[in-house]
Write a protein that holds these residues in place. Structure first.
Motif, PDB file in Angstrom:
ATOM      1  N   LEU A  93       0.829  -1.203   0.000  1.00  0.00           N
ATOM      2  CA  LEU A  93       0.000   0.000   0.000  1.00  0.00           C
ATOM      3  C   LEU A  93       0.864   1.254   0.000  1.00  0.00           C
ATOM      4  CD1 LEU A  93      -2.717   1.523   0.266  1.00  0.00           C
ATOM      5  CD2 LEU A  93      -2.494   1.218   2.750  1.00  0.00           C
ATOM      6  N   HIS A  94       1.897   1.255   0.800  1.00  0.00           N
ATOM      7  CA  HIS A  94       2.713   2.460   0.949  1.00  0.00           C
ATOM      8  C   HIS A  94       3.910   2.518   0.012  1.00  0.00           C
ATOM      9  CE1 HIS A  94       0.276   3.700   4.251  1.00  0.00           C
ATOM     10  NE2 HIS A  94       0.633   2.691   5.024  1.00  0.00           N
ATOM     11  N   ARG A 126      -1.403  -0.536  -5.308  1.00  0.00           N
ATOM     12  CA  ARG A 126      -1.767   0.221  -4.096  1.00  0.00           C
ATOM     13  C   ARG A 126      -3.281   0.232  -3.894  1.00  0.00           C
ATOM     14  NH1 ARG A 126       1.696   3.937  -6.484  1.00  0.00           N
ATOM     15  NH2 ARG A 126       0.187   5.646  -6.355  1.00  0.00           N
ATOM     16  N   ALA A 142      -2.470   6.216   4.019  1.00  0.00           N
ATOM     17  CA  ALA A 142      -2.439   6.203   2.552  1.00  0.00           C
ATOM     18  C   ALA A 142      -3.258   7.359   1.991  1.00  0.00           C
ATOM     19  CB  ALA A 142      -2.960   4.873   2.020  1.00  0.00           C
ATOM     20  N   VAL A 173      -6.143   6.107  -5.555  1.00  0.00           N
ATOM     21  CA  VAL A 173      -5.755   5.439  -4.310  1.00  0.00           C
ATOM     22  C   VAL A 173      -6.459   6.109  -3.133  1.00  0.00           C
ATOM     23  CG1 VAL A 173      -3.838   4.898  -2.753  1.00  0.00           C
ATOM     24  CG2 VAL A 173      -3.536   4.675  -5.233  1.00  0.00           C
ATOM     25  N   ASP A 180      -0.728   9.488  -0.144  1.00  0.00           N
ATOM     26  CA  ASP A 180      -0.645   9.072  -1.545  1.00  0.00           C
ATOM     27  C   ASP A 180      -1.143  10.196  -2.451  1.00  0.00           C
ATOM     28  OD1 ASP A 180      -1.077   7.620  -4.123  1.00  0.00           O
ATOM     29  OD2 ASP A 180      -0.569   5.892  -2.864  1.00  0.00           O
TER      30      ASP A 180
END
Length: 187
Positions: A118-119, A127, A152, A161, A156
């Motif tokens: 995810l990161h 992601r 996130a 996302v 992000d």
């Protein structure tokens, strides 16, 4: 008439060696419809990581993922296999591998791997898949999942996302998600 084991063996051989990608994909798709055991999972992982055609690699990952539905008792082992596929250099393999994970059987190490994707993954689809999966986290992991989804959303730069992060918070649908949503609305 051949017995079932011979048919499965013939389909595996087709999935591994047929010169036509469409035929390899069809064989692999069929193999994913029923529980096949650990030996078959290893073969499907090999196809997911090594077939020259990206559509065949993707179908192998989907077949592995379907195993989490047809063989729930094998979910922990299947998750480990899917996370090996999620380490592929091919985003066409990584995103569906993450999407196929069974979050009801994820362990701490596997959850950490999803958080890292995810990161840290450079592909937006990976992601997004990771954010979606964290929204499905079971109660034991929900607090950490919510914190990571919130992070996130805040960090992000990709709008898709961020949207998926909000959707995943809503999907989590538990009282623990409300304070996170309230913070983000105010952010």
């Amino acid at each position: 008439i051949a017995d079932a084991a011979e048919i499965v063996e013939a389909l595996l051989e087709m999935g591994l060696r047929d010169p036509l990608a469409d035929r390899r994909m069809a064989a692999i798709a069929f193999l994913g419809e029923r529980p096949r055991g650990e030996a078959m999972e290893v073969q499907l992982l090999g196809i997911a990581l090594g077939d020259p055609d990206s559509l065949v690699r993707t179908e192998a990952v989907y077949s592995l993922g379907r195993q989490t539905q047809v063989a729930p008792e094998a979910c922990t082992r299947l998750n480990a296999t899917l996370l090996r596929a999620a380490a592929s250099s091919d985003a066409c393999v990584r995103a569906p591998a993450v999407g196929a994970l069974s979050m009801r059987e994820v362990d701490d190490r596997q959850l950490s791997a999803v958080v890292a994707l995810l990161h840290g993954d450079n592909d937006v689809a990976v992601r997004i898949s990771a954010a979606e999966k964290l929204g499905e986290a079971r109660a034991a992991h929900r607090g950490q999942a919510l914190r990571e989804i919130e992070a996130a959303y805040l960090r992000d730069a990709d709008e898709d996302v961020r949207y998926t992060a909000i959707f995943s918070l809503v999907t989590a649908g538990r009282a623990e998600a409300l304070p996170v949503l309230q913070r983000l609305i105010g952010a």
